[in-house]
Enzyme design. Structure first.
Site, mmCIF file in Angstrom:
data_model
loop_
_atom_site.group_PDB
_atom_site.id
_atom_site.type_symbol
_atom_site.label_atom_id
_atom_site.label_comp_id
_atom_site.label_asym_id
_atom_site.label_seq_id
_atom_site.Cartn_x
_atom_site.Cartn_y
_atom_site.Cartn_z
ATOM 1 C CE LYS A 160 -2.564 3.290 2.182
ATOM 2 N NZ LYS A 160 -1.963 4.492 2.811
ATOM 3 N N GLY A 210 5.595 3.153 10.946
ATOM 4 C CA GLY A 210 4.993 4.474 11.059
ATOM 5 C C GLY A 210 4.619 4.806 12.483
ATOM 6 C CB SER A 211 2.112 7.184 13.710
ATOM 7 O OG SER A 211 0.891 6.683 13.189
ATOM 8 C CD GLN A 213 -3.902 8.577 15.079
ATOM 9 O OE1 GLN A 213 -2.995 9.417 15.050
ATOM 10 N NE2 GLN A 213 -5.149 8.829 14.697
ATOM 11 N N GLY A 214 -1.260 4.668 13.713
ATOM 12 C CA GLY A 214 -1.486 3.868 12.511
ATOM 13 C C GLY A 214 -1.206 2.398 12.742
ATOM 14 N N GLY A 215 -0.123 2.098 13.429
ATOM 15 C CA GLY A 215 0.250 0.705 13.653
ATOM 16 C C GLY A 215 -0.751 -0.025 14.522
ATOM 17 C CD GLU A 234 10.316 0.496 12.883
ATOM 18 O OE1 GLU A 234 10.158 1.585 13.479
ATOM 19 O OE2 GLU A 234 10.803 0.400 11.752
ATOM 20 C CB CYS A 271 10.874 5.131 13.851
ATOM 21 S SG CYS A 271 11.998 4.080 12.944
ATOM 22 C CD GLU A 354 7.735 9.113 16.987
ATOM 23 O OE1 GLU A 354 6.630 8.580 16.791
ATOM 24 O OE2 GLU A 354 8.689 9.009 16.202
#
Lengths: 480, 480
Positions: A160, A210-211, A213-215, A234, A271, A354
Site C-alpha cells: 500500500k 509508522g506512527s 496510531q497507525g500501527g 514498527e 523512528c 514520541e
C-alpha cells in the site's frame, strides 16, 4: 476512481498522482498474489535471490532520477535521498545473500530407531501486506526492508503506497515488478484500499512502519479478522539517551552536538530519533544543547501537511504540559517548514510519547533508579559515558536492554545498519511484535512458520528436507 | 480463602484440595518471580540445565506415587500416567540439553571497518504465567513443556494449577520448587487468581494449553493490557486425516483400527485427536470404522464433570446438525463415564470445531479440491495412503502443510515426540501464535526476544556476547 495528488513540501503545491485503488483493484492484486504464492514459495532461495538482485540493479541504474522524484515529494534533499536509494539497493543485495545462505529455513532432520522421523522447516505464510512509511521513501517504501524480506522468505507482497510519495511509489513499482514473477509484487493506493487489504482473507501477514496510531489501528483490525494474522508494526518511540556523570564531565560538548545532529537529522523524522536526553543534575548540558542547536540551526520541511500540523500541535502540547523552550531556531521559508526546538523538563512522566519532528527534551536526574523504570518500550536507547572505565555504563546497558531492542554506547540511535546482528524492534509499544525485527537477517522470520513432516516419504518432502538437499541449505541433523 | 475440591472421575466423590489463591497471594507470587527474574536470567545455561535435571530426578524418584495421585484425580489409569510422568522427566532432561547447547541464544557478533559493532542475543522476557491443561497432568501440567522451556530460557514461572488435578499440582510444585532458585517457580490456584495473574504488570508472557474458549479468552485479556504481552495458547483442533483411494483399497482394516485407537486414546481427551476421517466415496470405511469401534469398545471416564457434560451436549449438537451415529459403545460404570461414538456426515462444513472426547466423524469425499480448502487451521493432519508409490500423497502433504503445523503420513496425530524436529502448533485457530511451538527445542523461543548491543564495551556485554564466550555457546561471527 478517486483522484490523488502528490505534494511538494517546499511549496505545498500539488501535481496529479496515481489514483487511489478501487475495491476491485485491491481484490485483483490480492488474487494475483494468492495465485502466485505457490510458485513464489516453490522458487529456490537462489531464484529468489535473483529477483532481489535484479531489483537492486534497477534501483542502482535509476538512482539519480528516483532520488530527484523523491525529493519533489518529501524534500529531504538529494544527498540524503541518493544515499538512501543506494542503501536500499545494498539491502536488497544483502537479503539476496541471506536468502541463499538458507539458515532462515531452520531445517531439522531428526531420526532414530523406534521413533517417528521428524523433518522440520520454515514455510512461507503467504501473501503479505506492506504499509510503507512516509519518512524513508526507499528504506521503508515500496522497495524497503519489508518487501525484500517477504520476497526472500517466499511470500508475494501487496504494497500500500504511502500518500507522502505516491509518484515515487509508482516509479519504484514499475521498475521492480518485471524483476519478480507475475503476481509476486503489487501496488495499491488509498486509505480505504489499505483497510480492505488487511481484511482480505488471502492476506497472511501485515508489515507496517509508522506512527503508534497507525500501527495499532492495523493491529486491532487484524485481531478482529476471522483468521487473525500477525501485524508487524514498527512504530516511533522516545528512544532515551542517558548521560553518565563522567560523560557529562568529560564529553559535554561532543554529546550536545551529537544529540542535536541526531534529533534534527531528516528534520527529526526518524523512528529512532533520540527524543529524550537524561543528564545528571547540576550538569550544564541543557545550556550546551541549546547552544548547539542555535549554532547548527538546521532547516528543512516536514514530509506532509498533516505531519507539519501535528508537529506544531505536538510542540504546543509539550509546552502546555510544562516543558520549557531551551532553544528554537528559524524555520525554512515557505511550504511545510518547521522550527527545530529543544525543551527542558523537570520530570519525564508526562513526556514519554514520541513527538515526530525536530524536537527533543532534556531532563535532569538525581536518581536513575527512579527515572529508568518510567521509560517505555523503545526501538533503541543509548548511554553516553566518560570512557572505557566509566563504572556506570554496565548497569545502564543492562537496564536499558530491558526496555529497548538495541542499546548503543557513545553513539546515537539514528542510523540502522543492515546486517546479521541488527535488531530493529523493541518491547511494546515500540512494536506490536517485540520478538521480531524489521531490519537485518532476522527480518525474514516474520513471514515464516514451522511445519514438521512426520514419516513423510521422500517424494512428498519439500526440497529443503530431502536427503539430497537440492537447495544446499544448512541443516541440523539429529540421531535420537 | 476459598475452599476447593479434588474430584474422582470414577465416582464423582470429592476430597479437599488446596484453597484457591487470594489476590494478595497472586501478587506475592508475581513479586517473587519479578524479584527472581534478574538472577534467573543471569544464571548460565549450565545452571538452568541443573535445575531441570534436578526436577527430572525428583519426578523419577516419585513417579509411582505421583501417578497414583494423578489417577485419583483424572482416572486415566496407571499405565498411561506412569508413562506420562516418565516422559515428563525425559522432557526436562531434553530441555536441559537444549539449554546447554545454546543455539537458542542466537548469538551474533558482527564487526567490520568503518561500521558500528553489532552484537545480538536473545534475552528472557521475564516472568511467565503458565496455564496447565486438564488432559496431560504431567506433560502440560505444573511440570510440563511450558514450565521447562520458560525456565530453560531464563524466565521465572508462575503456574496456575488446573482444577482437574489440584492435589497433583500441589505435589508436583512441592517436589520441584526446591530444585529451582527462590521465586523461580510459584503455584497459584483458582479462576479469579488466573485472571489477576494475566493482568499483572510484571507478567511478560502467557502459555496456555486447552480449549479454544479458554485460550482465546486469555488472548483477548492480554491484548487489553496497557503493555500487551504474547499469549501462546495451544488449543484443540479437528486434525483431519485423509485416506487416499489406494489407502482405502489396500489398508482399510488397518486404517479403521488405527483411527479408533487414536481417537479414543485417553477417552479422546487429546488436542491432537483425529476428529475427522475423510474417505473416498464408495469405500466401505464407514462400516469398518464402526465395526472397529464396536470391537474395541474402549471404556473410561472424562476428566471433569464439566467436560463430561460438554461431551454429551457436543455429541447431541453434532447429531442435531445432521451427523448419523455409525456406532456407539457402552460407557463405563458410574462417575463421569462417556460413550465412545463414531458419526457419519455428508458434508464437513458444519462439523469443523473440536468436540473434546471420544467422538470422531467419517465423511466421504468425491473431490478433495472442494473439501480441503474448508479445513481450518489445525495442530496436525495426516494422510493415509496405499504405499510408497501412491500418487496422491505428495499433493496431499503439500495441501495439508498449508493448514497444519505437523503433517503425518500413514500415522496418527496423537503422540507428540519431544525433539529438535517437533512443531506442536499450527495456523490460527489451532494456536494464537502459529509461528511458535509448545513442544520441542523451538519452544524456548516463545520466552525470548532479541537485543542488539551496538559498540558496547566488553564489561557491559552479556556473557553470551563477550569475546571470551564464558557460556561456550555457538555464535555466528560476521566480518562486514
Amino acid at each position: 476512481m478517486t483522484e490523488a495528488w502528490s505534494f511538494d513540501p517546499r511549496t505545498g503545491r500539488s501535481v496529479p498522482a496515481p489514483a487511489e485503488s478501487a475495491p476491485d483493484e485491491v481484490d485483483t492484486a490480492v488474487a494475483a498474489a494468492a495465485a502466485a504464492a505457490p510458485a513464489v514459495a516453490a522458487a529456490s532461495p537462489q531464484e529468489r535471490a535473483g529477483w532481489l538482485e535484479a531489483i537492486a540493479d534497477a534501483l542502482d541504474a535509476n538512482r539519480t532520477e528516483l532520488a530527484a522524484l523523491a525529493d519533489e515529494e518529501v524534500a529531504l534533499g538529494m544527498p540524503r535521498l541518493t544515499g538512501e536509494a543506494q542503501r536500499a539497493a545494498a539491502a536488497f543485495r544483502f537479503y539476496a545473500g541471506v536468502a541463499r545462505e538458507g539458515s532462515w529455513l531452520e531445517a531439522v532432520i531428526e531420526t532414530g530407531p523406534g521413533r517417528p522421523e521428524l523433518r522440520k522447516v520454515q514455510v512461507p505464510l503467504g501473501p503479505v501486506a506492506v504499509f510503507g512509511a512516509s519518512n524513508f521513501p526507499f528504506g521503508f517504501g515500496v522497495l524497503g526492508h519489508d518487501t525484500a524480506t517477504a520476497l526472500a522468505a517466499g511470500c508475494p507482497v501487496v504494497v500500500k503506497a504511502h500518500p507522502a510519495h505516491p509518484r515515487l511509489s509508482a516509479a519504484l513499482f514499475a521498475l521492480a515488478a518485471p524483476a519478480a514473477p507475475p503476481g509476486a509484487l503489487s501496488l495499491i493506493a488509498g486509505y480505504d484500499a489499505g483497510r480492505r487489504l488487511v481484511d482480505h482473507p488471502a492476506i497472511s501477514a501485515v508489515a507496517f512502519t509508522g506512527s503508534q496510531q497507525g500501527g495499532l489501528a492495523l493491529w486491532r483490525q487484524a485481531a478482529a479478522r476471522e483468521r487473525v494474522i500477525p501485524v508487524y508494526a514498527e512504530m516511533g518511540t522516545v528512544n532515551a539517551v542517558v548521560v553518565t556523570a563522567r560523560g557529562a564531565a568529560r564529553r559535554a560538548d561532543e554529546i550536545a552536538a551529537g544529540f542535536v545532529a541526531s534529533f534534527t537529522q531528516g528534520m527529526g523524522q526518524f523512528c529512532t530519533k533520540p527524543g529524550l536526553l537524561l543528564v545528571p543534575a547540576g550538569s550544564d548540558l541543557e545550556s550546551r544543547v541549546a547552544r548547539a542547536l542555535t549554532d547548527a540551526a538546521p532547516q528543512g520541511w516536514m514530509l506532509t501537511e498533516r505531519i507539519a500540523a501535528s508537529y506544531a500541535s505536538g510542540v504546543a502540547s509539550l509546552r502546555a504540559a510544562g516543558a520549557r523552550v531551551l532553544a528554537t531556531t528559524a524555520p525554512a521559508d515557505g511550504g511545510w517548514a518547521a522550527a527545530p526546538t529543544v525543551l527542558g523538563v523537570d520530570a519525564i512522566g508526562p513526556f514519554l510519547e514520541e513527538c515526530f519532528g525536530p524536537v527533543a527534551l532534556v531532563a535532569s536526574y538525581t536518581d536513575l533508579a527512579e527515572v529508568l523504570p518510567q521509560l517505555p518500550g523503545s526501538l533503541a536507547a543509548a548511554v553516553h559515558g566518560g570512557g572505557p572505565d566509566d563504572p556506570e555504563v554496565p548497569g545502564l546497558v543492562a537496564a536499558l536492554s530491558g526496555i529497548a531492542g538495541r542499546v548503543i554506547v557513545d553513539g546515537w540511535p539514528t542510523g540502522v545498519v543492515v546486517g546479521w546482528g541488527q535488531q530493529h524492534g523493541g518491547p511494546w509499544p515500540a512494536t506490536t511484535a517485540p520478538q521480531h525485527t524489521s531490519v537485518g537477517a532476522g527480518a525474514l522470520r516474520r513471514f515464516l512458520r514451522p511445519v514438521t513432516y512426520q514419516d513423510v516419504p521422500a517424494a512428498a518432502l519439500p526440497p529443503a528436507l530431502r536427503d539430497d538437499n537440492p537447495w544446499g541449505v544448512p541443516r541440523r541433523e539429529v540421531r535420537g
